[in-house]
Every structure is written in structure tokens, then in C-alpha cells.
Design a protein around this motif. Structure first.
Motif, PDB file in Angstrom:
ATOM      1  N   ILE A 178       0.858  -1.184   0.000  1.00  7.83           N
ATOM      2  CA  ILE A 178       0.000   0.000   0.000  1.00  7.83           C
ATOM      3  C   ILE A 178       0.896   1.236   0.000  1.00  7.83           C
ATOM      4  CG2 ILE A 178      -1.765   1.289   1.248  1.00  7.83           C
ATOM      5  CD1 ILE A 178      -2.679  -1.369   2.453  1.00  7.83           C
ATOM      6  N   PRO A 179       0.863   2.052  -1.070  1.00  8.90           N
ATOM      7  CA  PRO A 179       1.714   3.251  -1.092  1.00  8.90           C
ATOM      8  C   PRO A 179       1.190   4.309  -0.122  1.00  8.90           C
ATOM      9  CG  PRO A 179       0.325   3.178  -3.035  1.00  8.90           C
ATOM     10  CD  PRO A 179       0.095   1.891  -2.291  1.00  8.90           C
ATOM     11  N   ALA A 180       2.095   5.178   0.314  1.00  5.88           N
ATOM     12  CA  ALA A 180       1.710   6.246   1.227  1.00  5.88           C
ATOM     13  C   ALA A 180       0.860   7.263   0.473  1.00  5.88           C
ATOM     14  CB  ALA A 180       2.951   6.916   1.797  1.00  5.88           C
ATOM     15  N   ALA A 181      -0.095   7.852   1.166  1.00  3.89           N
ATOM     16  CA  ALA A 181      -0.968   8.853   0.557  1.00  3.89           C
ATOM     17  C   ALA A 181      -0.155  10.107   0.253  1.00  3.89           C
ATOM     18  CB  ALA A 181      -2.114   9.183   1.501  1.00  3.89           C
ATOM     19  N   PRO A 182      -0.373  10.708  -0.919  1.00  2.27           N
ATOM     20  CA  PRO A 182       0.377  11.926  -1.253  1.00  2.27           C
ATOM     21  C   PRO A 182      -0.072  13.098  -0.377  1.00  2.27           C
ATOM     22  CG  PRO A 182      -1.242  11.437  -2.950  1.00  2.27           C
ATOM     23  CD  PRO A 182      -1.265  10.296  -1.980  1.00  2.27           C
ATOM     24  N   THR A 183       0.847  13.995  -0.131  1.00  4.35           N
ATOM     25  CA  THR A 183       0.535  15.188   0.659  1.00  4.35           C
ATOM     26  C   THR A 183      -0.234  16.176  -0.215  1.00  4.35           C
ATOM     27  OG1 THR A 183       2.580  16.297   0.049  1.00  4.35           O
ATOM     28  CG2 THR A 183       2.649  14.876   2.009  1.00  4.35           C
ATOM     29  N   PRO A 184      -0.935  17.132   0.401  1.00  2.00           N
ATOM     30  CA  PRO A 184      -1.646  18.144  -0.392  1.00  2.00           C
ATOM     31  C   PRO A 184      -0.706  18.934  -1.311  1.00  2.00           C
ATOM     32  CG  PRO A 184      -2.435  18.173   1.861  1.00  2.00           C
ATOM     33  CD  PRO A 184      -1.271  17.235   1.816  1.00  2.00           C
TER      34      PRO A 184
END
Length: 89
Positions: free
Chosen positions: A50-56
Motif C-alpha cells: 500500500i503506497p503512502a498517501a500523497p501530501t496536499p
């Protein structure tokens, strides 16, 4: 030489029993070492697939790179992100 033939066991019987005992304890020690190493292994990620969620900021930069927004909108939204959340008075 009465010792070697006690209980009907020949010299090869004693040798086999000795080798079996050494192998038994080697197996036990190896199993304990493997369990100890598995328990104390540092876990890098709980779910590596599961890749990390991108930052805003990353999402905004991607939209700018794709041409979805122009530079003025990009800079305005980026400064709003760095300013923090809006508070109502």
C-alpha cells in the motif's frame, strides 16, 4: 568391556544414540534462534504493497505539472496550504 554391552546395546547403538542426541539439541537451538530473530526483526512497513498517501502539496504540484491549473492558482493555493487552516471568528 561389560559397559558397551549393557542393556543389549552394542557400540554402534551408543554411537547412534549420541549422534541422535547432538542432532536433537542442534535442532532445538536452531529453532529457538530462528524464532528469536523473527520476533526481534524490525518491521519496515506494516503493509508494503500500500503506497503512502500523497501530501496536499504533492497533489497541487502534480496538478500544476499536468497543466490543470496555472502558476497563479498554484502559488495562491500553495501559500494557503502553508498558512494553515482557516479559522472562523
Amino acid at each position: 568391556m561389560m559397559f558397551w554391552y549393557a542393556h543389549g546395546m552394542s557400540g554402534w547403538g551408543w554411537f547412534g544414540m549420541s549422534v541422535g542426541m547432538v542432532l536433537f539439541w542442534a535442532l532445538i537451538i536452531t529453532a529457538l534462534v530462528l524464532v528469536f530473530r523473527a520476533v526481534n526483526r524490525p518491521h519496515e512497513h506494516a503493509h508494503p504493497h500500500i503506497p503512502a498517501a500523497p501530501t496536499p502539496q504533492q497533489i497541487l504540484a502534480e496538478r500544476f505539472a499536468r497543466g490543470e491549473i496555472n502558476e497563479e492558482v498554484y502559488r495562491r493555493r500553495l501559500s494557503a496550504l502553508h498558512a494553515g487552516p482557516l479559522t472562523k471568528s
